[in-house]
Scaffold this motif. Structure first.
Motif, short mmCIF file in Angstrom:
data_model
loop_
_atom_site.label_atom_id
_atom_site.label_comp_id
_atom_site.label_asym_id
_atom_site.label_seq_id
_atom_site.Cartn_x
_atom_site.Cartn_y
_atom_site.Cartn_z
N PRO A 28 80.05 112.54 38.80
CA PRO A 28 80.91 111.80 37.86
C PRO A 28 81.09 112.53 36.53
N TYR A 29 82.33 112.57 36.05
CA TYR A 29 82.69 113.16 34.76
C TYR A 29 82.41 114.66 34.69
N ARG A 400 72.39 105.37 34.14
CA ARG A 400 72.67 105.80 35.50
C ARG A 400 71.44 106.52 36.06
N GLU A 414 76.29 106.11 31.41
CA GLU A 414 77.74 106.11 31.47
C GLU A 414 78.27 105.27 30.33
N THR A 416 81.43 103.20 28.78
CA THR A 416 82.69 102.58 29.20
C THR A 416 83.34 101.85 28.03
N GLY A 422 86.11 104.13 32.20
CA GLY A 422 85.09 105.12 31.93
C GLY A 422 85.51 106.06 30.81
N LEU A 425 79.97 110.50 29.63
CA LEU A 425 78.54 110.38 29.85
C LEU A 425 77.79 110.78 28.59
#
Length: 705
Positions: A28-29, A400, A414, A416, A422, A425
């Protein structure tokens, strides 16, 4: 078998597909898959990244089409994505893990990276395309951010020496390569000096009145470092060491401060930095002269918001006399306490923190032992740092546990938006470890960019002593401040909303970059915030209101010391970098004398308040990054103090001190999101409607006449 093989026709290097850097990260990211990275992956990935970006620059330089935004500016901004991936990981490991093998690679690649930058900024073909675009700008109607980017590129080419002759250019390349090698070696030796200077203590009684957890942590530190002592006091980067405020043993305090101040001064040959810093100062001065500037400080100032050395000298000079005056007044009070204590006739620098803490306790009935049970790390983060950000900006941080960092203890959250979108991070690396450089800092693993479709991944680093397993991490008030400060940098990166990656987030002048982080410190004292995070880690009871009042009052004490200590370092930085090459001392033994002379000339030579960093361990300036720029903290604080005034007046709603979505949205939109997409001082003006005033800073630090 080497992992790289040359490709045909491009002159670049193709990376073995088995190397984890060969493809963009699929976490992710774009979080790097640290678990997949081994040290042997780094060299071939760096080599491939360098070659790939060189090929991309060559394509720009030889493009037969007329220069335009897409084939020149955007092509330059898109280039180097492999190199970005690997260097983000490598620099993280070098600063936060720092094994011998990593340091070996760091020393090896430093001159390669310098030569790589020269390959762009000294390429006349690419500069000609930039000039062509600049000359045609009025005809192509660029949007403001692209116009600003074009001006930044042109400025950077000129400052890099694009108009030098061939012989001068070759000398410039030599200087650049040598300087990055020296800066790397200096930084590595600073870490070695901290490790070599750690103070062994066999007799546990000498550690009174430290709490059991702290003593256990010092015993653990001794065991982990195979020390020939029961306990080992580690050194932190600044001159002042945290335990100086708590140790009753006056001789141990003297030993600890002496060990701190002697780092890099030749007491340990492997970590002696003096010859390195002298050569660094001399070569920086030579490079500045080659580029057409009187001094390195003048070269640096031109690209900052200060613009001139004169402006910097005037501001620091205006603060020096009242700061030392206030420090001397504080010293009189501490001297009286020492005499009453029967500890000796004369106050020493090693006594200052202990008696300042004792005075705070006597005057405000506050000390760290009373505060720490209310300042547990997770509470400070979740119910303090993150809560304030939520109230101001609507963001939420969810840990996370499924995402891993680069070392034991690194945590991933994470971030948001209020609608669940999103944002990016946030990684927290809070504990000290062997090989980790001292201090606290923020860095990026990924920069936000609409052009690249990339969201930010940012890291905060602290150096808190890890408690024994199963025990809570209890902070000092200063460590709480550091948590809020570094998260202010993180917000600057997370909220970036720009098109081009080189303009993203904290890519602003160094005398502006500390401003948002310093503003974020204000929330640690906001009643609604502190009421949530300052709770007893066992009972959950809030810090008593009277204790909180005393804490906040005590926090205002000692500005004379704090300002004088800071100015000592800032003025040393300027003194070294306002020298001509021939004026830089030549012998390591001359470093101490130069320091003393510089501090006396600036009016801050007060033996009871040594500079925050002495030259031999001044990593900010000789390790690179803040060279001739350590003044930035106080320069940024002018903006910070003015902005705090805005939050607590125009931004205030019903006495909340500005802790509301209206104020947060304005600060985010007008300043935090803008990165370097326009003149950063214009971003400040967009918020305040005017230029900054110095009066709020003078009031804050008690420097008004």
């Amino acid at each position: 078998m080497p992992e790289t093989t040359p490709t045909t026709g491009t002159g670049s290097t193709e990376l073995d597909p088995a190397n984890p850097f060969a493809q963009p990260w699929d976490l992710p990211y774009g979080l790097p898959d640290f678990a997949a990275v081994r040290t042997e992956h780094l060299r071939p990935a760096i080599a491939a990244g360098l070659a790939a970006q060189r090929a991309e620059w060559e394509a720009v330089a030889t493009d037969p089409d007329l220069p335009d935004v897409a084939n020149t500016l955007e092509a330059l901004e898109r280039s180097g994505q492999l190199l970005r991936r690997v260097l983000a990981v490598f620099h993280t490991l070098a600063s936060s893990v720092g094994t011998d093998e990593i340091h070996e690679i760091e020393s090896e690649i430093a001159p390669q990276l310098a030569a790589h930058q020269d390959a762009l900024w000294l390429d006349h073909r690419i500069f000609a395309r930039i000039e062509s675009l600049a000359n045609a700008e009025a005809l192509v109607d660029l949007d403001p951010e692209t116009s600003w980017l074009l001006a930044e590129y042109r400025k950077n080419f000129l400052r890099a020496g694009i108009r030098l002759g061939p012989e001068e250019t070759e000398r410039l390349k030599e200087l650049n390569a040598r300087l990055v090698t020296l800066e790397t070696e200096f930084g590595q030796r600073v870490v070695k000096a901290m490790e070599a200077g750690a103070v062994p203590v066999d007799d546990g009684d000498r550690l009174a009145p430290l709490d059991e957890n702290t003593v256990a942590g010092l015993a653990r530190n001794a065991a982990e470092n195979n020390a020939d002592a029961a306990h080992l006091i580690p050194l932190r980067l600044p001159t002042q060491q945290p335990l100086l405020a708590r140790l009753e043993d006056r001789e141990l305090r003297r030993q600890l401060l002496e060990a701190s101040e002697r780092r890099g001064s030749g007491v340990d040959e492997a970590s002696d930095t003096r010859a390195i810093l002298l050569e660094t100062a001399r070569l920086r001065a030579e490079r500045a002269r080659l580029l057409g500037y009187d001094t390195h400080a003048a070269y640096v100032a031109e690209d900052a918001t200060a613009k001139t050395v004169t402006a910097i000298n005037e501001m620091l000079g205006r603060l020096a006399a009242p700061a030392v005056r206030n420090a001397r007044q504080e010293a009189v009070e501490l001297q009286d306490m020492l005499v009453r204590d029967g500890a000796g006739a004369e106050l020493r620098a090693a006594d200052w923190a202990f008696y300042a803490e004792k005075l705070r306790k006597e005057r405000y009935d506050v000390d760290d032992a009373v505060l720490q049970p209310y300042l547990e790390l997770n509470q400070v983060l979740t119910d303090g740092v993150f809560y304030a950000a939520h109230e101001l900006y609507g963001i939420t941080l969810h840990e996370r546990a499924d995402l891993a960092g680069y070392a034991d203890g690194v945590r991933v959250w994470e971030v948001t938006e209020e609608d669940g979108t999103g944002l990016g991070l946030f990684l927290g690396d809070f504990y000290a470890r062997a090989g980790k450089r001292g201090g606290a800092w923020m860095h990026h693993l990924a920069d936000q960019s609409h052009l690249l479709g990339q969201r930010p991944v940012v890291v905060n680093n602290l150096n808190i002593t890890r408690p024994p397993d199963g025990e809570p991490t209890l902070l000092t008030w200063d460590e709480v401040r550091t948590c809020f400060h570094e998260f202010g940098h993180a917000l600057h990166g997370l909220f970036s909303d720009v098109h081009y990656p080189s303009l993203s987030g904290t890519s602003v002048p160094r005398d502006f970059v500390e401003y948002p982080s310093q503003v974020n410190e204000m929330w640690m004292a906001n009643p609604a915030v502190v009421e949530r995070f300052a709770r007893h880690h066992v009972t959950g009871e809030p810090m008593p209101a009277e204790l909180l009042r005393q804490v906040l009052a005590a926090a205002e004490y000692g500005e004379g010391f704090a300002t004088t200590e800071y100015l000592g370092a800032a003025l040393l930085d300027q003194a070294w970098h306002q020298l001509a090459p021939e004026d830089v001392p030549t012998e390591p033994e001359e470093v101490a004398a130069f320091e003393r002379s510089a501090l006396e000339a600036a009016g801050v030579a007060f033996d009871l308040v040594p500079p925050r960093y002495r030259s031999s361990y001044f990593n900010h300036t000789f390790g690179g990054g803040y060279d001739a720029g350590y003044y930035s903290y106080i320069w940024s604080e002018v903006l910070d103090a003015d902005t705090v005034e805005w939050f607590t007046t125009e931004g205030d709603i019903a006495g909340d001190g500005g802790l509301n979505r209206m104020a947060g949205t304005a600060f985010r939109a007008k300043l935090l999101s803008r990165g370097n997409a326009q003149d950063p001082l214009q971003s400040f003006r967009d918020l305040r409607g005017r230029d900054a005033r110095i009066e709020p800073l003078l009031t804050r630090r008690g420097l008004k006449d």
